[in-house]
Write a protein that holds these residues in place. Structure first.
Motif, PDB file in Angstrom:
ATOM      1  N   VAL A  85      -9.847  11.681  -1.467  1.00  0.00           N
ATOM      2  CA  VAL A  85      -8.787  10.731  -2.150  1.00  0.00           C
ATOM      3  C   VAL A  85      -8.727   9.636  -1.207  1.00  0.00           C
ATOM      4  O   VAL A  85      -8.780   9.665   0.007  1.00  0.00           O
ATOM      5  CB  VAL A  85      -7.445  11.467  -2.302  1.00  0.00           C
ATOM      6  CG1 VAL A  85      -6.637  10.521  -3.128  1.00  0.00           C
ATOM      7  CG2 VAL A  85      -7.363  12.842  -3.101  1.00  0.00           C
ATOM      8  N   ASP A  86      -9.033   8.484  -1.979  1.00  0.00           N
ATOM      9  CA  ASP A  86      -8.838   7.146  -1.247  1.00  0.00           C
ATOM     10  C   ASP A  86      -7.350   6.789  -0.982  1.00  0.00           C
ATOM     11  O   ASP A  86      -6.777   6.368  -2.122  1.00  0.00           O
ATOM     12  CB  ASP A  86      -9.538   5.920  -1.901  1.00  0.00           C
ATOM     13  CG  ASP A  86      -9.543   4.612  -1.130  1.00  0.00           C
ATOM     14  OD1 ASP A  86      -8.736   4.392  -0.484  1.00  0.00           O
ATOM     15  OD2 ASP A  86     -10.462   3.809  -1.662  1.00  0.00           O
ATOM     16  N   VAL A  87      -6.848   7.133   0.034  1.00  0.00           N
ATOM     17  CA  VAL A  87      -5.279   6.859   0.214  1.00  0.00           C
ATOM     18  C   VAL A  87      -5.199   5.643   1.094  1.00  0.00           C
ATOM     19  O   VAL A  87      -5.438   5.508   2.174  1.00  0.00           O
ATOM     20  CB  VAL A  87      -4.597   8.025   1.080  1.00  0.00           C
ATOM     21  CG1 VAL A  87      -3.330   7.658   1.278  1.00  0.00           C
ATOM     22  CG2 VAL A  87      -4.676   9.376   0.180  1.00  0.00           C
ATOM     23  N   ARG A  88      -5.100   4.419   0.455  1.00  0.00           N
ATOM     24  CA  ARG A  88      -4.954   3.038   1.019  1.00  0.00           C
ATOM     25  C   ARG A  88      -6.034   2.939   1.724  1.00  0.00           C
ATOM     26  O   ARG A  88      -5.667   2.481   2.821  1.00  0.00           O
ATOM     27  CB  ARG A  88      -3.420   2.941   1.611  1.00  0.00           C
ATOM     28  CG  ARG A  88      -2.372   3.337   0.691  1.00  0.00           C
ATOM     29  CD  ARG A  88      -0.936   3.083   1.065  1.00  0.00           C
ATOM     30  NE  ARG A  88      -0.656   4.080   2.287  1.00  0.00           N
ATOM     31  CZ  ARG A  88      -0.204   5.308   1.811  1.00  0.00           C
ATOM     32  NH1 ARG A  88       0.163   5.513   0.559  1.00  0.00           N
ATOM     33  NH2 ARG A  88       0.300   6.150   2.731  1.00  0.00           N
ATOM     34  N   GLY A  89      -7.325   3.114   1.445  1.00  0.00           N
ATOM     35  CA  GLY A  89      -8.604   2.699   2.245  1.00  0.00           C
ATOM     36  C   GLY A  89      -8.826   3.849   3.139  1.00  0.00           C
ATOM     37  O   GLY A  89      -9.911   3.861   3.862  1.00  0.00           O
ATOM     38  N   ARG A  90      -8.173   5.063   3.373  1.00  0.00           N
ATOM     39  CA  ARG A  90      -8.507   6.100   4.049  1.00  0.00           C
ATOM     40  C   ARG A  90      -9.030   7.282   3.225  1.00  0.00           C
ATOM     41  O   ARG A  90      -8.487   7.556   2.286  1.00  0.00           O
ATOM     42  CB  ARG A  90      -7.526   6.586   5.122  1.00  0.00           C
ATOM     43  CG  ARG A  90      -7.643   7.443   6.098  1.00  0.00           C
ATOM     44  CD  ARG A  90      -6.405   7.336   7.158  1.00  0.00           C
ATOM     45  NE  ARG A  90      -5.047   7.793   6.399  1.00  0.00           N
ATOM     46  CZ  ARG A  90      -4.429   8.830   6.181  1.00  0.00           C
ATOM     47  NH1 ARG A  90      -5.123  10.091   6.756  1.00  0.00           N
ATOM     48  NH2 ARG A  90      -3.334   9.241   5.521  1.00  0.00           N
TER      49      ARG A  90
END
Lengths: 369, 125
Positions: free
Chosen positions: A347-352
């Motif tokens: 999952v792309d969590v704010r760029g991570r």
């Protein structure tokens, strides 16, 4: 200022935090907080004001046939006082809304999402104009209040306020003209939390009295008022879809995991041809899947889903830390090949990129009685 | 709502102590609801005033944290990793977020005092 339910004053007096929800001023939580409210419903019972939900009444000789034409599930097999859950589709298979259909003595009741009420009613009207049989439709939303008492203690508590034996109302069945705390109501064993419970429909002017009486009757069990925050976390754990998240006009119900509620064997309903085509072509190419995060982080609606190479392959439709499971989980649309439990995604969590694993849904299922 | 006199405040509902400690206000924790997740910066990171340095998440919401003043991150509250609920329980004490060093005294003095923060809340909410 948004629209207010008949219980607005009660919410404010109880110290609820009010937020806008689909044009309505609704309690998102009371001072006890979402986690405590969530837990109350899973272990005892909680009371929700869901008067913002819309109600459309269909009357006339062919009311049931009309409902059956509107929705994907099979209304013709409904017994008297039985309820069904169903998607309602556009001709292209996209979802107008998901709703409950009640077959009652002299009418059919459609219970629809608050934020879709105007759109749905316009759609139902349009279908009525094209329908050959005898049916009248009426939007009775503003006259109707709805309370939901949900949780393992719901029956015990509600039973104190009525002479009707609630044990006689089976799951997804209803009883009309039930006196609850002295007021006449339609009571059904339905809900949106994954727990046993009841939904009580009554005239708007009786809502405050019955709300207070249920809270009073439930005091010994620790029944508390619960807001939309807990309603969302509860329905999410049980993987009950929410329109605007798992359902919209861009996704068909087969993709959204609602195949059980789509009866393609029915001769016809709006969207039938499109859905038959999807099935004939080997089923949907993307599917709603559940996933669990394997590292620290929380997936939220709109966060991109990635394959192990880091390529975007889907989008989170709902995500939050599960109060019951104590893990960060999410729902989202993925290509069918990646929607199998055990598949690694991220999952792309704010760029991570936070790694996650596709898991079986529902996340939560209440234990059988 | 508790608003200690000895702290400085921002319009984003954060507080700054004289020793450089930064946290969110009682009002903010109440608005957030049950905090379940906190993301904090690395020690040593240089922050500009107003720069987003972390995130607090409740069951329902995600909120960015903004540096009240410029400074270097000297400490982060590691307790919050396992006990994010400290932000709700003790927002001015064990629920602190980070400590900044090298804070300019004029920058700090330019923030809201308790009375100004309270009147902003009354006006804005």
């Amino acid at each position: 200022m948004g629209k207010r339910t008949p219980l607005y004053g009660e919410h404010v007096a109880l110290g609820a935090r009010m937020v806008d929800f689909g044009g309505w001023d609704m309690p998102v939580q009371y001072p006890s907080g979402i986690l405590a409210e969530h837990e109350a419903v899973r272990t005892r019972a909680g009371l929700f004001d869901v008067s913002h939900m819309g109600e459309i009444e269909c009357t006339g000789e062919n009311a049931l046939e009309f409902a059956d034409h509107l929705v994907a599930n099979d209304c013709m097999r409904l017994a008297m006082d039985q309820v069904l859950y169903t998607p309602m589709c556009y001709p292209d298979g996209g979802v107008v809304d998901d709703l409950l259909v009640y077959r009652l003595q002299d009418r059919v009741l459609l219970v629809i999402n608050a934020s879709n009420t105007d759109k749905d009613f316009a759609w139902v009207r349009e279908q009525q104009d094209a329908f050959a049989g005898d049916v009248k439709v009426r939007d009775i939303s503003s006259k109707t209040a709805q309370l939901a008492l949900q949780g393992p203690k719901a029956q015990e508590v509600l039973q104190r306020l009525t002479a009707k034996d609630l044990g006689e109302i089976a799951f997804f069945h209803a009883a009309e003209d039930v006196e609850v705390a002295g007021k006449r109501a339609l009571v059904s064993r339905t809900g949106y939390t994954g727990e046993d419970g009841f939904e009580v429909y009554l005239p708007a002017e009786d809502a405050v009295h019955v709300w207070r009486e249920i809270l009073r009757a439930g005091e010994p069990e620790g029944v508390i008022p619960c807001g939309l925050g807990a309603r969302d976390s509860l329905r999410f754990e049980a993987c009950l879809p929410l329109y605007g998240h798992e359902l919209d006009d861009q996704h068909n119900p087969l993709e959204a995991g609602l195949k059980f509620f789509v009866k393609l064997a029915k001769s016809d309903f709006v969207g039938h041809a499109a859905l038959v085509r999807v099935q004939e072509q080997g089923g949907p190419e993307r599917r709603l899947a559940g996933f669990r995060l394997l590292e620290r982080g929380i997936a939220r609606q709109g966060y991109p889903l990635l394959d192990v190479q880091g390529q975007p392959v889907g989008t989170t439709t709902s995500g939050m830390p599960s109060p019951t499971l104590g893990a960060a989980i999410g729902l989202g649309f993925l290509p069918a090949a990646l929607a199998q439990p055990g598949t690694r995604i991220a999952v792309d969590v704010r760029g991570r990129a936070v790694s996650a694993e596709v898991v079986k849904i529902p996340f939560y299922r209440r234990s059988a009685k | 709502m508790n608003t200690p006199q000895d702290l400085r405040y921002t319009e984003d509902h954060e507080w700054l102590r004289k020793d450089g400690q930064v946290g969110v206000t009682d009002f903010a924790q109440d608005q957030l609801g049950d905090v379940v997740f906190v993301e904090l910066p690395e020690v040593g990171r240089q922050l500009k005033k107003g720069e987003a340095f972390g995130v607090v998440e409740s069951v329902k919401s995600v909120s960015d944290l903004f540096a009240p003043v410029a400074g270097k991150v000297a400490k982060v509250n590691q307790e919050l990793v396992d006990h994010p609920e400290l932000i709700n329980q003790d927002p001015y004490g064990s629920g602190w977020l980070i400590a900044l060093e090298g804070v300019d005294a004029d920058d700090a003095a330019g923030l809201l005092d308790a009375a100004a923060y309270l009147s902003q809340q009354e006006g804005g909410h």
